[in-house]
Every structure is written in structure tokens, then in C-alpha cells.
Design an enzyme around this catalytic site. Sequence first.
Site, PDB file in Angstrom:
ATOM      1  N   TYR A 148      37.210  34.059  46.579  1.00 16.76           N
ATOM      2  CA  TYR A 148      36.677  35.091  47.482  1.00 16.76           C
ATOM      3  C   TYR A 148      35.343  35.666  47.008  1.00 16.76           C
ATOM      4  O   TYR A 148      34.826  36.575  47.631  1.00 16.76           O
ATOM      5  CB  TYR A 148      37.709  36.175  47.789  1.00 16.76           C
ATOM      6  CG  TYR A 148      38.493  36.789  46.670  1.00 16.76           C
ATOM      7  CD1 TYR A 148      37.885  37.460  45.628  1.00 16.76           C
ATOM      8  CD2 TYR A 148      39.892  36.753  46.705  1.00 16.76           C
ATOM      9  CE1 TYR A 148      38.642  38.066  44.628  1.00 16.76           C
ATOM     10  CE2 TYR A 148      40.656  37.344  45.722  1.00 16.76           C
ATOM     11  CZ  TYR A 148      40.023  37.997  44.676  1.00 16.76           C
ATOM     12  OH  TYR A 148      40.772  38.602  43.697  1.00 16.76           O
ATOM     13  N   LYS A 163      34.617  40.244  40.552  1.00 17.69           N
ATOM     14  CA  LYS A 163      34.402  38.798  40.389  1.00 17.69           C
ATOM     15  C   LYS A 163      32.993  38.414  40.842  1.00 17.69           C
ATOM     16  O   LYS A 163      32.354  37.551  40.235  1.00 17.69           O
ATOM     17  CB  LYS A 163      35.444  38.005  41.177  1.00 17.69           C
ATOM     18  CG  LYS A 163      36.903  38.210  40.723  1.00 17.69           C
ATOM     19  CD  LYS A 163      37.224  37.475  39.453  1.00 17.69           C
ATOM     20  CE  LYS A 163      38.724  37.479  39.153  1.00 17.69           C
ATOM     21  NZ  LYS A 163      39.042  36.891  37.850  1.00 17.69           N
TER      22      LYS A 163
HETATM   23  C1  HXC Z   1      47.888  50.961  44.133  1.00 15.44           C
HETATM   24  C2  HXC Z   1      47.763  50.875  41.837  1.00 15.44           C
HETATM   25  C3  HXC Z   1      48.627  49.754  41.804  1.00 15.44           C
HETATM   26  C4  HXC Z   1      49.119  49.260  43.038  1.00 15.44           C
HETATM   27  C5  HXC Z   1      48.065  50.238  39.771  1.00 15.44           C
HETATM   28  N1  HXC Z   1      47.451  51.118  40.558  1.00 15.44           N
HETATM   29  N2  HXC Z   1      48.790  49.369  40.505  1.00 15.44           N
HETATM   30  N3  HXC Z   1      47.391  51.468  42.976  1.00 15.44           N
HETATM   31  N4  HXC Z   1      48.702  49.893  44.172  1.00 15.44           N
HETATM   32  N5  HXC Z   1      49.937  48.208  43.097  1.00 15.44           N
HETATM   33  C6  HXC Z   1      46.618  52.238  40.134  1.00 15.44           C
HETATM   34  C7  HXC Z   1      47.447  53.267  39.388  1.00 15.44           C
HETATM   35  O1  HXC Z   1      48.136  54.123  40.277  1.00 15.44           O
HETATM   36  C8  HXC Z   1      46.389  54.008  38.582  1.00 15.44           C
HETATM   37  O2  HXC Z   1      45.665  54.925  39.374  1.00 15.44           O
HETATM   38  C9  HXC Z   1      45.419  52.881  38.233  1.00 15.44           C
HETATM   39  O3  HXC Z   1      45.647  51.826  39.183  1.00 15.44           O
HETATM   40  C10 HXC Z   1      45.629  52.339  36.840  1.00 15.44           C
HETATM   41  O4  HXC Z   1      47.001  51.957  36.731  1.00 15.44           O
HETATM   42  P1  HXC Z   1      47.724  51.703  35.340  1.00 15.44           P
HETATM   43  O5  HXC Z   1      49.063  51.142  35.620  1.00 15.44           O
HETATM   44  O6  HXC Z   1      47.615  52.924  34.473  1.00 15.44           O
HETATM   45  O7  HXC Z   1      46.732  50.624  34.720  1.00 15.44           O
HETATM   46  P2  HXC Z   1      46.920  49.613  33.547  1.00 15.44           P
HETATM   47  O8  HXC Z   1      48.210  49.846  32.814  1.00 15.44           O
HETATM   48  O9  HXC Z   1      45.663  49.646  32.807  1.00 15.44           O
HETATM   49  O10 HXC Z   1      47.112  48.195  34.327  1.00 15.44           O
HETATM   50  C11 HXC Z   1      46.055  47.535  34.951  1.00 15.44           C
HETATM   51  C12 HXC Z   1      46.496  46.937  36.294  1.00 15.44           C
HETATM   52  C13 HXC Z   1      47.791  46.104  36.128  1.00 15.44           C
HETATM   53  C14 HXC Z   1      45.335  46.088  36.816  1.00 15.44           C
HETATM   54  C15 HXC Z   1      46.769  48.063  37.268  1.00 15.44           C
HETATM   55  O11 HXC Z   1      48.184  45.585  37.366  1.00 15.44           O
HETATM   56  C16 HXC Z   1      47.637  44.983  35.133  1.00 15.44           C
HETATM   57  O12 HXC Z   1      47.681  45.188  33.922  1.00 15.44           O
HETATM   58  N6  HXC Z   1      47.470  43.731  35.603  1.00 15.44           N
HETATM   59  C17 HXC Z   1      47.301  42.546  34.716  1.00 15.44           C
HETATM   60  C18 HXC Z   1      47.943  41.329  35.321  1.00 15.44           C
HETATM   61  C19 HXC Z   1      47.418  40.997  36.676  1.00 15.44           C
HETATM   62  O13 HXC Z   1      47.068  41.859  37.499  1.00 15.44           O
HETATM   63  N7  HXC Z   1      47.410  39.690  36.983  1.00 15.44           N
HETATM   64  C20 HXC Z   1      46.991  39.186  38.287  1.00 15.44           C
HETATM   65  C21 HXC Z   1      45.689  38.470  38.198  1.00 15.44           C
HETATM   66  S1  HXC Z   1      45.626  37.500  39.603  1.00 15.44           S
HETATM   67  P3  HXC Z   1      46.037  56.501  39.439  1.00 15.44           P
HETATM   68  O14 HXC Z   1      45.003  57.064  40.352  1.00 15.44           O
HETATM   69  O15 HXC Z   1      47.427  56.577  39.999  1.00 15.44           O
HETATM   70  O16 HXC Z   1      45.940  57.015  38.028  1.00 15.44           O
HETATM   71  C22 HXC Z   1      44.123  37.479  40.229  1.00 15.44           C
HETATM   72  C23 HXC Z   1      44.041  36.416  41.303  1.00 15.44           C
HETATM   73  C24 HXC Z   1      43.156  36.724  42.413  1.00 15.44           C
HETATM   74  O17 HXC Z   1      43.239  38.177  39.842  1.00 15.44           O
HETATM   75  C25 HXC Z   1      42.812  35.565  43.301  1.00 15.44           C
HETATM   76  C26 HXC Z   1      43.773  35.177  44.345  1.00 15.44           C
HETATM   77  C27 HXC Z   1      43.256  34.135  45.290  1.00 15.44           C
HETATM   78  P1  NAP Z   2      48.068  36.494  34.805  1.00 12.45           P
HETATM   79  O1  NAP Z   2      49.056  35.557  34.203  1.00 12.45           O
HETATM   80  O2  NAP Z   2      48.520  37.839  35.188  1.00 12.45           O
HETATM   81  O3  NAP Z   2      46.815  36.549  33.855  1.00 12.45           O
HETATM   82  C1  NAP Z   2      46.085  37.702  33.555  1.00 12.45           C
HETATM   83  C2  NAP Z   2      45.969  37.783  32.048  1.00 12.45           C
HETATM   84  O4  NAP Z   2      45.008  38.775  31.693  1.00 12.45           O
HETATM   85  C3  NAP Z   2      47.285  38.171  31.372  1.00 12.45           C
HETATM   86  O5  NAP Z   2      47.524  37.240  30.341  1.00 12.45           O
HETATM   87  C4  NAP Z   2      47.011  39.553  30.786  1.00 12.45           C
HETATM   88  O6  NAP Z   2      47.693  39.699  29.538  1.00 12.45           O
HETATM   89  C5  NAP Z   2      45.506  39.510  30.587  1.00 12.45           C
HETATM   90  N1  NAP Z   2      44.923  40.843  30.641  1.00 12.45           N
HETATM   91  C6  NAP Z   2      44.986  41.718  31.672  1.00 12.45           C
HETATM   92  N2  NAP Z   2      44.349  42.852  31.357  1.00 12.45           N
HETATM   93  C7  NAP Z   2      43.873  42.684  30.096  1.00 12.45           C
HETATM   94  C8  NAP Z   2      43.120  43.519  29.219  1.00 12.45           C
HETATM   95  N3  NAP Z   2      42.746  44.743  29.596  1.00 12.45           N
HETATM   96  N4  NAP Z   2      42.795  43.048  27.999  1.00 12.45           N
HETATM   97  C9  NAP Z   2      43.193  41.796  27.626  1.00 12.45           C
HETATM   98  N5  NAP Z   2      43.878  40.957  28.406  1.00 12.45           N
HETATM   99  C10 NAP Z   2      44.223  41.412  29.632  1.00 12.45           C
HETATM  100  O7  NAP Z   2      47.476  35.831  36.147  1.00 12.45           O
HETATM  101  P2  NAP Z   2      46.748  34.426  36.404  1.00 12.45           P
HETATM  102  O8  NAP Z   2      47.005  34.096  37.810  1.00 12.45           O
HETATM  103  O9  NAP Z   2      47.080  33.437  35.359  1.00 12.45           O
HETATM  104  O10 NAP Z   2      45.208  34.833  36.297  1.00 12.45           O
HETATM  105  C11 NAP Z   2      44.326  34.275  35.335  1.00 12.45           C
HETATM  106  C12 NAP Z   2      42.921  34.298  35.869  1.00 12.45           C
HETATM  107  O11 NAP Z   2      42.805  33.485  37.033  1.00 12.45           O
HETATM  108  C13 NAP Z   2      42.411  35.667  36.279  1.00 12.45           C
HETATM  109  O12 NAP Z   2      41.040  35.783  35.975  1.00 12.45           O
HETATM  110  C14 NAP Z   2      42.597  35.668  37.774  1.00 12.45           C
HETATM  111  O13 NAP Z   2      41.749  36.583  38.433  1.00 12.45           O
HETATM  112  C15 NAP Z   2      42.197  34.238  38.047  1.00 12.45           C
HETATM  113  N6  NAP Z   2      42.636  33.723  39.350  1.00 12.45           N
HETATM  114  C16 NAP Z   2      43.952  33.507  39.590  1.00 12.45           C
HETATM  115  C17 NAP Z   2      44.326  32.986  40.819  1.00 12.45           C
HETATM  116  C18 NAP Z   2      45.748  32.688  41.157  1.00 12.45           C
HETATM  117  O14 NAP Z   2      46.011  32.292  42.298  1.00 12.45           O
HETATM  118  N7  NAP Z   2      46.685  32.814  40.254  1.00 12.45           N
HETATM  119  C19 NAP Z   2      43.352  32.720  41.780  1.00 12.45           C
HETATM  120  C20 NAP Z   2      42.019  32.963  41.482  1.00 12.45           C
HETATM  121  C21 NAP Z   2      41.673  33.455  40.261  1.00 12.45           C
HETATM  122  P3  NAP Z   2      48.188  41.137  28.986  1.00 12.45           P
HETATM  123  O15 NAP Z   2      48.926  41.781  30.105  1.00 12.45           O
HETATM  124  O16 NAP Z   2      49.000  40.771  27.800  1.00 12.45           O
HETATM  125  O17 NAP Z   2      46.945  41.869  28.600  1.00 12.45           O
END
Ligand code: HXC
Ligand code: NAP
Length: 263
Positions: A148, A163
Site C-alpha cells: 500500500y 511505510k
Molecule cells: C485502536 C489501538 C489499538 C487498536 C493499540 N492502540 N492497539 N488503538 N485500535 N487495535 C493504541 C492504544 O490504545 C494506545 O493509545 C496506543 O495505540 C499505544 O498502544 P500500546 O498498546 O501502549 O502500544 P505498544 O505496547 O507500544 O504496542 C505497539 C502496537 C502493538 C503497534 C500498538 O500492536 C504492537 O506491538 N504490534 C507489534 C506486532 C504487529 O503489529 N504486527 C503486525 C505487523 S503486520 P492510547 O491513546 O489509548 O494511549 C503489518 C502488515 C501490513 O504491518 C501489510 C498488510 C498488507
Molecule cells: P509480526 O510477526 O508481528 O512481526 C513484527 C515484528 O516486529 C515482531 O517480531 C515484533 O517483535 C517486532 N517489533 C514490533 N515492535 C517492535 C519494537 N518496537 N522494537 C523491536 N521489534 C519490534 O508480523 P509480520 O507479518 O511478520 O510482519 C513483518 C514485516 O512485514 C513488517 O514490517 C510488516 O509491516 C511487513 N508486512 C507484513 C505483511 C503481511 O501480510 N504479514 C504484509 C506487508 C508487510 P516484538 O513484539 O518481540 O518486539
Amino acid sequence: MFTPSLLKDRVALVTGGGTGIGLAIAKRLGELGASVAFGSRNAEHLEQGSADLRHAGLDPLAVQVDVRNPEQVDEMVQRVIRHFGRVDILVNNAAGNFISRAEALSPNGWDAVIGIVLNGSFYCSRAVGRHMIERGAGGSIVSILANYVWTGSPGTIHSAAAKAGVMSMTQTLAVEWAKHKIRVNAVAPGPIESPGAARQLWNSPDAVARITQMVPLKRWGQPSEVADAVAFLVSEHAGFITGEILTIDGGAWLGRGTFGFVE
Ligand code: HXC
Ligand code: NAP
């Protein structure tokens, strides 16, 4: 092309390398001969990722880090250098994401995703880039974007903006650091099977079915398919490629045309 010694004597650092796509990348680079380090926040991810990589015959270094913190990032890079002697390859893979309407997104929610994806990728590139420049032996950086970047992404404005920022960083660094023989590229995946992303973004059978239908190849990508593209980009086979964004999405971001030839 992918001989087992392709990345021999290279040291690779993968952020978020304990799960999903990052783990597949760490594994692939290791299988091709690289020494592998990865960074992650969560102790369970550090342990499980290390165990999986050891199971694949590798001897990884796992470093606890929050990539939003520049001091922790600098310390992670120094640890890798102390352990393996240098860093030749950086993969900016760590990311955070969740679905929210733009008007409902809180400043903390915006900051969390921008902090991990945009700031974290810059802090890691800066720390590794400084080391590569000082060492004078070149290197390779690949960032994981999302398809995207070409379209925007209603429902994940924070991730789309971050991104796209990393895409611009990739193009900028490719030119700025070319004189140091540092190549800087990115991949832009579409839907890839990964439990972390599924938890955050497509946690229902309906969502999975709808997304599958959107992909012209009518399937999801595998983490190994992203890993293969990253391995190519960091290898000598891509020696003249820099500033490039390689989309890996089964054609998902392309238009459907005007004449109705698409089921
Ligand atoms: C609305 C949300 C929310 C949700 C968190 N927040 N989750 N708001 N809906 N589902 C808000 C919280 O309320 C808070 O705001 C703020 O975000 C920070 O939340 P925390 O939980 O304190 O943050 P933190 O512990 O630092 O966690 C970061 C995170 C979490 C991004 C929110 O989801 C995370 O750690 N994710 C890592 C794994 C991940 O997301 N993997 C997916 C990657 S896939 P307030 O205002 O309440 O304080 C990807 C693929 C994309 O990127 C491409 C697809 C095609
Ligand atoms: P994922 O397993 O949730 O990977 C995200 C990783 O980032 C986790 O290992 C997480 O580990 C680490 N991470 C998150 N916040 C961090 C922080 N603050 N410091 C250090 N590490 C952190 O999801 P995934 O699908 O494999 O995603 C990997 C990558 O691919 C991402 O860049 C995502 O945007 C990209 N991507 C995924 C998809 C898809 O369809 N899956 C599509 C397009 C792009 P910890 O929680 O231990 O920190």
C-alpha cells in the site's frame, strides 16, 4: 543462484526477526551462509526465534531492543559488532499495525506505529550506516514496506504513512550512501501468511476470504517468498540494484482494468 555459500562471511541483523516474516528472513540469510543477529522486544519472541534458528542449524545472537529508542538501537548494533565483528546486512523488518479509522486514531496510537516503523527504521539504518561508512567495506540495507505504499491504505493510515516514509528514506539513502558502496533497497509485500499480522489485521475467516479474492493470483504469499526476495537483494546478484522497491503481492495492488476480464 542461491548457492549455500552465497552470503558466506557476511553478518546480517534483522529487526523483528523472532517471528513471522522476519524469522523467515533470518533463517534464509543464515541458510545461505550469513551469521545472523536479530532484535525484538518480547522475551518469548527472542527465545522462540532463537530456538527456531538453532533448529535450522544456525547460531543466532538475539538482542532485546525497542527500535523506537535510539540509545537501545545503538547498543544493539554495538553488541552485534562485538559478537560477530561487523554488520554487512541490515533488514528493517520490525513493525506495528492495527486497524482504526483515521478520525478515531489517538495521538499515542499514531506515535506507536510511526515510532516503530518510520523512526525505528531510521535509527537502525543510521546506526548500521555509520558503522558501514567507518568500516569502508560497503553493505546492504533492505526495509520491509507494504504494497500500500503505492495506493495508501484506508484503515491503517499510520502504517501507510510510515511505510511511505521508509520508501522515501530508501530512495534517499540509496543515493546519499552510494559512494560508500552501501546499497539500500526495499520490498513491498501484500498479504502474507503470518500469525502476528493475522492477529492485528485479519482475525476472521470473512476477512481472510475477502483479501484472498483481491489477489489476482488468488492466494496468500508465504514468509519464505519475502525472504527469497530479500536474500536476492542483499546478494552480489543484485550488485547494481539500489533505491529499488520490489513488490511481492501476486498483483494485488494493480488495477482491475476497465473491460471486465477479471473474475
Ligand atoms: C485502536 C489501538 C489499538 C487498536 C493499540 N492502540 N492497539 N488503538 N485500535 N487495535 C493504541 C492504544 O490504545 C494506545 O493509545 C496506543 O495505540 C499505544 O498502544 P500500546 O498498546 O501502549 O502500544 P505498544 O505496547 O507500544 O504496542 C505497539 C502496537 C502493538 C503497534 C500498538 O500492536 C504492537 O506491538 N504490534 C507489534 C506486532 C504487529 O503489529 N504486527 C503486525 C505487523 S503486520 P492510547 O491513546 O489509548 O494511549 C503489518 C502488515 C501490513 O504491518 C501489510 C498488510 C498488507
Ligand atoms: P509480526 O510477526 O508481528 O512481526 C513484527 C515484528 O516486529 C515482531 O517480531 C515484533 O517483535 C517486532 N517489533 C514490533 N515492535 C517492535 C519494537 N518496537 N522494537 C523491536 N521489534 C519490534 O508480523 P509480520 O507479518 O511478520 O510482519 C513483518 C514485516 O512485514 C513488517 O514490517 C510488516 O509491516 C511487513 N508486512 C507484513 C505483511 C503481511 O501480510 N504479514 C504484509 C506487508 C508487510 P516484538 O513484539 O518481540 O518486539
